[in-house]
Design a protein around this motif. Structure first.
Motif, PDB file in Angstrom:
ATOM      1  N   ILE A   1     -10.904   1.213  -4.183  1.00 42.34           N
ATOM      2  CA  ILE A   1     -11.062   2.667  -4.177  1.00 42.34           C
ATOM      3  C   ILE A   1     -11.760   3.140  -5.448  1.00 42.34           C
ATOM      4  N   ALA A   2     -11.336   2.598  -6.597  1.00 41.96           N
ATOM      5  CA  ALA A   2     -11.938   2.998  -7.875  1.00 41.96           C
ATOM      6  C   ALA A   2     -13.414   2.632  -7.923  1.00 41.96           C
ATOM      7  N   ALA A   3     -13.749   1.453  -7.393  1.00 46.79           N
ATOM      8  CA  ALA A   3     -15.155   1.037  -7.378  1.00 46.79           C
ATOM      9  C   ALA A   3     -15.981   1.942  -6.470  1.00 46.79           C
ATOM     10  N   LYS A   4     -15.409   2.361  -5.343  1.00 41.97           N
ATOM     11  CA  LYS A   4     -16.125   3.263  -4.442  1.00 41.97           C
ATOM     12  C   LYS A   4     -16.371   4.614  -5.113  1.00 41.97           C
ATOM     13  N   ARG A   5     -15.364   5.144  -5.788  1.00 33.75           N
ATOM     14  CA  ARG A   5     -15.515   6.437  -6.457  1.00 33.75           C
ATOM     15  C   ARG A   5     -16.548   6.372  -7.577  1.00 33.75           C
ATOM     16  N   ALA A   6     -16.608   5.233  -8.251  1.00 33.57           N
ATOM     17  CA  ALA A   6     -17.544   5.091  -9.365  1.00 33.57           C
ATOM     18  C   ALA A   6     -18.975   4.884  -8.904  1.00 33.57           C
ATOM     19  N   SER A   7     -19.132   4.257  -7.734  1.00 35.11           N
ATOM     20  CA  SER A   7     -20.470   3.849  -7.296  1.00 35.11           C
ATOM     21  C   SER A   7     -21.002   4.601  -6.086  1.00 35.11           C
ATOM     22  N   GLY A   8     -20.106   5.154  -5.276  1.00 34.09           N
ATOM     23  CA  GLY A   8     -20.518   5.781  -4.033  1.00 34.09           C
ATOM     24  C   GLY A   8     -20.845   4.800  -2.924  1.00 34.09           C
ATOM     25  N   LYS A   9     -20.568   3.515  -3.138  1.00 28.84           N
ATOM     26  CA  LYS A   9     -20.875   2.499  -2.145  1.00 28.84           C
ATOM     27  C   LYS A   9     -19.751   2.414  -1.098  1.00 28.84           C
ATOM     28  N   PRO A  10     -20.084   1.964   0.118  1.00 30.80           N
ATOM     29  CA  PRO A  10     -19.065   1.870   1.178  1.00 30.80           C
ATOM     30  C   PRO A  10     -18.017   0.801   0.867  1.00 30.80           C
ATOM     31  N   LEU A  11     -16.806   1.040   1.364  1.00 26.49           N
ATOM     32  CA  LEU A  11     -15.648   0.188   1.055  1.00 26.49           C
ATOM     33  C   LEU A  11     -15.047  -0.388   2.327  1.00 26.49           C
ATOM     34  N   ILE A  12     -14.840  -1.707   2.305  1.00 28.63           N
ATOM     35  CA  ILE A  12     -14.102  -2.403   3.355  1.00 28.63           C
ATOM     36  C   ILE A  12     -12.812  -2.935   2.745  1.00 28.63           C
ATOM     37  N   LEU A  13     -11.683  -2.618   3.369  1.00 32.85           N
ATOM     38  CA  LEU A  13     -10.397  -3.194   2.966  1.00 32.85           C
ATOM     39  C   LEU A  13     -10.031  -4.289   3.948  1.00 32.85           C
ATOM     40  N   HIS A  14      -9.598  -5.419   3.418  1.00 34.07           N
ATOM     41  CA  HIS A  14      -9.257  -6.589   4.231  1.00 34.07           C
ATOM     42  C   HIS A  14      -7.746  -6.789   4.172  1.00 34.07           C
ATOM     43  N   VAL A  15      -7.081  -6.586   5.284  1.00 34.97           N
ATOM     44  CA  VAL A  15      -5.617  -6.632   5.337  1.00 34.97           C
ATOM     45  C   VAL A  15      -5.169  -8.041   5.707  1.00 34.97           C
ATOM     46  N   HIS A  16      -4.604  -8.736   4.728  1.00 41.47           N
ATOM     47  CA  HIS A  16      -4.062 -10.080   4.954  1.00 41.47           C
ATOM     48  C   HIS A  16      -2.561 -10.029   5.250  1.00 41.47           C
ATOM     49  N   ALA A  17      -1.918  -8.948   4.848  1.00 41.40           N
ATOM     50  CA  ALA A  17      -0.491  -8.730   5.124  1.00 41.40           C
ATOM     51  C   ALA A  17      -0.189  -7.270   4.834  1.00 41.40           C
ATOM     52  N   THR A  18       0.858  -6.754   5.447  1.00 44.94           N
ATOM     53  CA  THR A  18       1.271  -5.372   5.214  1.00 44.94           C
ATOM     54  C   THR A  18       2.675  -5.343   4.604  1.00 44.94           C
ATOM     55  N   SER A  19       3.063  -4.168   4.162  1.00 48.36           N
ATOM     56  CA  SER A  19       4.414  -3.999   3.624  1.00 48.36           C
ATOM     57  C   SER A  19       5.462  -4.290   4.683  1.00 48.36           C
ATOM     58  N   TYR A  20       5.117  -4.074   5.960  1.00 49.69           N
ATOM     59  CA  TYR A  20       6.057  -4.375   7.043  1.00 49.69           C
ATOM     60  C   TYR A  20       6.232  -5.882   7.213  1.00 49.69           C
ATOM     61  N   ASP A  21       5.158  -6.646   7.002  1.00 46.24           N
ATOM     62  CA  ASP A  21       5.280  -8.109   7.053  1.00 46.24           C
ATOM     63  C   ASP A  21       6.168  -8.611   5.924  1.00 46.24           C
ATOM     64  N   GLN A  22       5.919  -8.127   4.715  1.00 41.07           N
ATOM     65  CA  GLN A  22       6.684  -8.590   3.560  1.00 41.07           C
ATOM     66  C   GLN A  22       8.165  -8.282   3.701  1.00 41.07           C
ATOM     67  N   ALA A  23       8.476  -7.098   4.256  1.00 43.76           N
ATOM     68  CA  ALA A  23       9.877  -6.698   4.405  1.00 43.76           C
ATOM     69  C   ALA A  23      10.523  -7.356   5.610  1.00 43.76           C
ATOM     70  N   ALA A  24       9.698  -7.790   6.572  1.00 41.76           N
ATOM     71  CA  ALA A  24      10.194  -8.349   7.841  1.00 41.76           C
ATOM     72  C   ALA A  24      11.171  -7.377   8.505  1.00 41.76           C
ATOM     73  N   SER A  25      10.917  -6.075   8.305  1.00 41.00           N
ATOM     74  CA  SER A  25      11.788  -5.039   8.864  1.00 41.00           C
ATOM     75  C   SER A  25      11.100  -3.690   8.661  1.00 41.00           C
ATOM     76  N   GLN A  26      11.815  -2.612   8.979  1.00 43.61           N
ATOM     77  CA  GLN A  26      11.304  -1.269   8.745  1.00 43.61           C
ATOM     78  C   GLN A  26      11.559  -0.797   7.316  1.00 43.61           C
ATOM     79  N   ASN A  27      12.312  -1.572   6.551  1.00 44.22           N
ATOM     80  CA  ASN A  27      12.693  -1.182   5.189  1.00 44.22           C
ATOM     81  C   ASN A  27      11.605  -1.595   4.204  1.00 44.22           C
TER      82      ASN A  27
END
Length: 407
Positions: free
Chosen positions: A134-160
């Motif tokens: 995000i910081a690099a996009k704001r500084a440069s104006g270049k397009p940003l792709i986020l690559h999701v390898h895991a989410t907070s739901y995976d790490q928690a293995a629950s809704q918590n």
């Protein structure tokens, strides 16, 4: 095409699948003419053809390096230790920060780096690098792709879920021009839980190396000489990975066939809990804790095992069954995984169904012809899941995004 890439982990650092995936994609992108500038938060040894920038080194004005000892897979408030400076006698002065603080520090450096580098697109891997992207996009104006390898739901293995990580995920997904997930399983999570529009998300499954690996002398030769069957778990020992369900299934297997040995290779915050569980269930003679195995030791264990089990509660993808298949060993995997979407010649089970898990382990061990058939067909299947294929999809995504934003 130049891509400014942010990541938290890269080989030969030994942390997990994130670094393996970053290496596989980066290697194939560079071999196909993409210039990758890979930014890591701290100085480390690296492999491959990308140009690497180390955030702690690039902006460091003191004579001494200021390094952080960071690992992925932490919770937001986990403490990480770093060398702040050195005293008059040259001894390091150790300080601590939370992983969230480290991620913000990485983002600050990313903004400065983005102003110095020339590039066309930004690619940030995993939540620890989203703020940097995000910081690099704001500084440069270049397009940003986020690559999701895991989410907070995976790490928690629950809704918590961890609220700090969830907040960063939501901020990142909102700022990104495109979001890539490693499976449809993960895409469904961020669409349903984070409210990301489905048409903003592209699935690029992880890949594997498709060359025939080096063959080693088997491990555990004493056990093999006694005709013991070896069942391997390889991965982090955390709530996400379902190792506690694996141990419960092991108890049921041993009740039927006491000549089975279960090997656990890995590390994690549940290690002591799993050791205690093994003792409480009377499995101490049937379970071996091998520690975290890497490279030749890991490959040797893959080749030794009769079956590899990936019992994950929530697995965005899961490289282990692909690696096992490459080494000629079949797998039983959780249906709650991205790998289950692309692998046909494996056994599958719901992670919570320990009776079915035990039954499938026993069946696989009893019928070697079935195991060999799974391997033969599985290796053919792997040829369609190379890192080259994954990188080709990423390159097309880069190109299409740039054409869309400049048209």
């Amino acid at each position: 095409m130049k891509v400014l890439t942010f990541g938290w982990d890269f080989p030969p650092s030994r942390n997990g699948g994130l670094g393996v995936a970053c290496y596989g994609l980066t290697r194939e992108l560079t071999q196909n003419g993409v210039e990758v500038i890979f930014v890591l938060p701290r100085r480390q040894d690296v492999v491959g053809n990308a140009r690497f920038v180390f955030a702690d080194q690039a902006r460091n004005v003191s004579v001494r390096e200021v390094s952080s000892f960071l690992q992925p897979y932490h919770q937001a408030e986990s403490q990480v230790h770093y060398i702040e400076s050195f005293d008059a006698d040259g001894r390091p002065i150790i300080k601590s920060r939370t992983i969230i603080e480290e991620a913000h520090r990485f983002a600050h450096q990313a903004s400065l780096i983005a102003q110095e580098e020339t590039f066309d697109i930004i690619h940030a891997h995993d939540w620890t690098s989203y703020l940097a992207g995000i910081a690099a996009k704001r500084a440069s104006g270049k397009p940003l792709i986020l690559h999701v390898h895991a989410t907070s739901y995976d790490q928690a293995a629950s809704q918590n879920v961890d609220p700090g990580i969830f907040k960063i995920e939501c901020e990142g997904f909102a700022a990104a021009d495109k979001v890539v997930t490693v499976s449809q399983f993960t895409k469904n999570i961020i669409v349903e839980k984070h409210g990301v529009p489905a048409d903003k998300v592209e699935v690029v499954h992880n890949g594997c190396d498709t060359t025939e690996p080096v063959r080693y002398e088997p491990s555990l030769s004493a056990l093999r000489s006694q005709n013991k069957k070896i069942v391997l778990y390889h991965g982090r020992i955390t709530i996400q990975k379902g190792v506690d369900y694996f141990i419960k299934a092991a108890r049921r297997v041993i009740d039927v066939d006491p000549d089975v040995v279960f090997v656990i290779s890995g590390w994690g915050d549940m290690t002591n809990q799993i050791i205690n569980q093994v003792g409480e269930m009377g499995l101490s003679k049937h379970v071996i804790f091998a520690g975290a195995l890497w490279e030749e030791e890991r490959d040797r264990m893959y080749q030794t095992a009769d079956l590899v089990v990936m019992p994950s509660v929530s697995e965005p993808f899961g490289l282990v069954p692909l690696e096992a298949m490459q080494h000629g060993t079949p797998s039983l995997i959780s249906r709650q995984s991205g790998a289950a979407e692309v692998l046909t010649h494996v056994l599958k089970v719901d992670f919570w169904d320990i009776d079915q898990m035990a039954n499938k382990i026993l069946s696989a061990l009893r019928y070697p012809v079935m195991r060999q058939q799974m391997v033969n067909e599985g290796k053919r299947e792997l040829q369609k899941m190379s890192w080259h294929d994954a990188a080709t999809k990423m390159f097309k995504l880069y190109r299409n995004l740039l054409q869309y934003l400049t048209s």
